[in-house]
Design a protein around this motif. Structure first.
Motif: not given
Length: 220
Positions: A11-17, A40-42, A44-56, A116-118
């Protein structure tokens, strides 16, 4: 530890929340629709390039049936699984516009994220192994996040009624914690021909997903 925001699943990042992340803390945000949301990827990448993603992920056929089971529990009047699966039942053409089917085309969704993410920033967790070896999968999660392995096999027990592991709470606390009633529902009986057709449909996508992630999830 560096302040890091982690995205769980899809979904969409809601940084302010989000809560303020202090030194030594990790902020986690979990929304299943992230993985399949094109924008979503773009964002989230714009928010933080250091974000780690966990996909189940789990077997996409089982996942589709599980999705349908949940929908059926809320709306008993929905068409049958078979009717929703096929655009044309006589030709066996799968209806990929149905979200329960579309979500399981993991390779297609992953291509969007890899723009966006390696892969080094993404951990793929097996839904099947979360049931058969929860401590092992949680060990991988802790390693990925750079955390000490605190959660081990002593923190889990298998709940025969629900059919999956539950979490033991610390000594002196109340009952162990299990997922709610919405989890572990009995799946409706699906015609084997429908299941086989879905397996055939997903096979090339699964193989591509294995190649992209470097991991064979063993979905037959």
């Amino acid at each position: 530890m560096r302040c890091t925001r982690i995205l769980g699943k899809t979904g969409m990042n809601r940084k302010n929340l989000m809560p303020r992340t202090l030194e030594g803390q990790i902020t986690m945000e979990k929304t299943p629709s992230y993985f399949v949301t094109k924008e979503a990827p773009k964002r989230i990448f714009s928010m933080s390039k250091d974000t780690k993603l966990i996909v189940v992920v789990r077997n996409p056929v089982t996942r589709a049936i599980s999705d349908y089971t949940q929908t059926l529990s809320k709306n008993p009047g929905v068409p049958s699984f078979q009717m929703l699966t096929f655009k044309n039942m006589s030709t066996g053409l799968i209806d990929t516009s149905w979200s329960a089917i579309r979500i399981g085309i993991y390779a297609k969704h992953l291509e969007n994220w890899l723009q966006y993410f390696p892969l080094s920033k993404i951990l793929f967790v097996s839904g099947e192994r979360l049931v058969s070896d929860p401590a092992g999968e949680m060990g991988r999660v802790q390693d990925f996040l750079g955390l000490k392995r605190v959660i081990t096999d002593k923190h889990f027990y298998f709940n025969e009624t629900k059919g999956f592991p539950c979490l033991k709470k610390p000594e002196g606390s109340s009952r162990p914690r299990c997922l709610g009633k919405s989890k572990g529902r009995t799946h409706p009986k699906i015609d084997m021909e429908v299941v086989l057709r879905l397996k055939e449909f997903y096979r090339p996508f699964n193989l591509k997903f294995y190649q992209m992630t470097g991991h064979d999830f063993g979905w037959e």
